[in-house]
Design a protein around this motif. Sequence first.
Motif, PDB file in Angstrom:
ATOM      1  N   THR A 181      30.846   1.178 -20.211  1.00 39.34           N
ATOM      2  CA  THR A 181      30.531   1.810 -18.929  1.00 39.34           C
ATOM      3  C   THR A 181      29.023   1.902 -18.778  1.00 39.34           C
ATOM      4  N   VAL A 182      28.549   1.490 -17.605  1.00 37.88           N
ATOM      5  CA  VAL A 182      27.130   1.576 -17.260  1.00 37.88           C
ATOM      6  C   VAL A 182      27.011   2.516 -16.069  1.00 37.88           C
ATOM      7  N   TYR A 183      26.047   3.429 -16.113  1.00 33.00           N
ATOM      8  CA  TYR A 183      25.787   4.305 -14.987  1.00 33.00           C
ATOM      9  C   TYR A 183      24.480   3.890 -14.330  1.00 33.00           C
ATOM     10  N   LEU A 184      24.559   3.581 -13.052  1.00 34.51           N
ATOM     11  CA  LEU A 184      23.373   3.319 -12.232  1.00 34.51           C
ATOM     12  C   LEU A 184      23.105   4.600 -11.454  1.00 34.51           C
TER      13      LEU A 184
ATOM     14  N   GLY B 272      27.327  -0.383  -0.630  1.00 35.82           N
ATOM     15  CA  GLY B 272      26.347  -0.771  -1.634  1.00 35.82           C
ATOM     16  C   GLY B 272      26.810  -1.869  -2.577  1.00 35.82           C
ATOM     17  N   LEU B 273      27.859  -2.593  -2.195  1.00 30.06           N
ATOM     18  CA  LEU B 273      28.423  -3.669  -3.019  1.00 30.06           C
ATOM     19  C   LEU B 273      28.498  -4.947  -2.202  1.00 30.06           C
ATOM     20  N   TYR B 274      28.028  -6.051  -2.745  1.00 25.62           N
ATOM     21  CA  TYR B 274      27.929  -7.296  -1.981  1.00 25.62           C
ATOM     22  C   TYR B 274      28.405  -8.482  -2.810  1.00 25.62           C
ATOM     23  N   ALA B 275      28.944  -9.468  -2.090  1.00 19.17           N
ATOM     24  CA  ALA B 275      29.308 -10.751  -2.680  1.00 19.17           C
ATOM     25  C   ALA B 275      28.412 -11.832  -2.089  1.00 19.17           C
TER      26      ALA B 275
ATOM     27  N   SER C 140      17.919  -3.830 -12.626  1.00 15.05           N
ATOM     28  CA  SER C 140      17.866  -3.317 -13.999  1.00 15.05           C
ATOM     29  C   SER C 140      18.840  -4.010 -14.940  1.00 15.05           C
ATOM     30  N   HIS C 141      19.967  -4.511 -14.414  1.00 12.61           N
ATOM     31  CA  HIS C 141      21.020  -5.089 -15.244  1.00 12.61           C
ATOM     32  C   HIS C 141      21.489  -6.420 -14.660  1.00 12.61           C
TER      33      HIS C 141
ATOM     34  N   ILE D  67      24.558  -1.885  -5.986  1.00 15.82           N
ATOM     35  CA  ILE D  67      23.372  -1.057  -5.768  1.00 15.82           C
ATOM     36  C   ILE D  67      23.675   0.370  -6.215  1.00 15.82           C
ATOM     37  N   GLY D  68      22.923   0.834  -7.192  1.00 15.13           N
ATOM     38  CA  GLY D  68      23.068   2.193  -7.672  1.00 15.13           C
ATOM     39  C   GLY D  68      22.052   3.128  -7.051  1.00 15.13           C
ATOM     40  N   ASP D  69      21.926   4.322  -7.605  1.00 13.60           N
ATOM     41  CA  ASP D  69      21.008   5.320  -7.048  1.00 13.60           C
ATOM     42  C   ASP D  69      19.556   4.873  -7.160  1.00 13.60           C
TER      43      ASP D  69
END
Length: 316
Positions: free
Chosen positions: A146-149, A24-27, A73-74, A40-42
């Motif tokens: 800290t940010v929670y997705l 869920g992580l991309y460059a 969202s962010h 990409i979070g939940d």
Amino acid sequence: MAKAFASQGDMTEKKISFTEVGEGLYAFTAEGDPNSGVIIGDDSVMIIEAQATPRLANKVIDCVRSVTDKPISHVVLTHYHAVRVLGASAFDANQVIMSDMARGMVAERGQEDWDSEFQRFPRLFEGHESIPGLTWPTTTFNDKMTVYLGNRRVDLMHLGRAHTAGDIVAHVPDQNVMFTGDIVEYHSACYCGDGYFGEWGATLDKIKAYGVDAIAPGRGDALVGQEMVNAAIENTRDFVDSTYAAAARVAARGGSLKDAWNAVREACDPKFADYAIYEHCLPFNVARAYDEARGIAHPRIWTDKRDVEMWEDLQS
């Protein structure tokens, strides 16, 4: 001007890559052009770096939509430079996050930086007429946030000064992946015109101490695996140290900016001349290294006028 900046003639279209650096992580990378990151979070998506214009930001959004339909969202901006932040409006995010220091630098020098960068590197401002104005954060922090997705945690941290005074990184602990902005580059020149040569290495040490499994750097290919990560960190260190050491030797003996330019070329051309944006960065890197070596602790503001005057001095 004796001749144009190297970047003014760089109109070659770059190939975009969208590389998974963790689940869920991309460059988002483009052969040495400014990178962006995707987390990409939940329930939603965080973007790292907004590109220079909304039109260019839409290329990032197209890649995001190829892997998820979750809302964005962010937007996290690792520093204040125009090529990183002016496309933020395209994402329509609930929060735009910077460090406190980076926000202060938008206030202090944001418009000057925009004018300067647009003059230097027009190709990076495709669709510049769509920029609504300076990008201001909705949320800032000092050392750590800290940010929670959903359940996915993202730690935003100011680890030290390097590329600018306000650099931040984003670490995703569940995959041990970091988005470093321009503190780390891969086969791309570091832009040091607003940097802190004497502190950059210590900031790299703090990144290295995380032992991350992948990095999405500021420019260049995604770094997957600790061997590639560590090689890029040490290569960045060598670039910064080599630039400064050559300029500092000239400053110590009372030499001129042009002397420093020649010395840095002699030290760095054999190792780095084939790096992306090397010629673009070089005059600004030399000017900042020469200033810092002469005791100018904080980078002077670049303006479109100062750019031209510096370049004419080097070409004389």
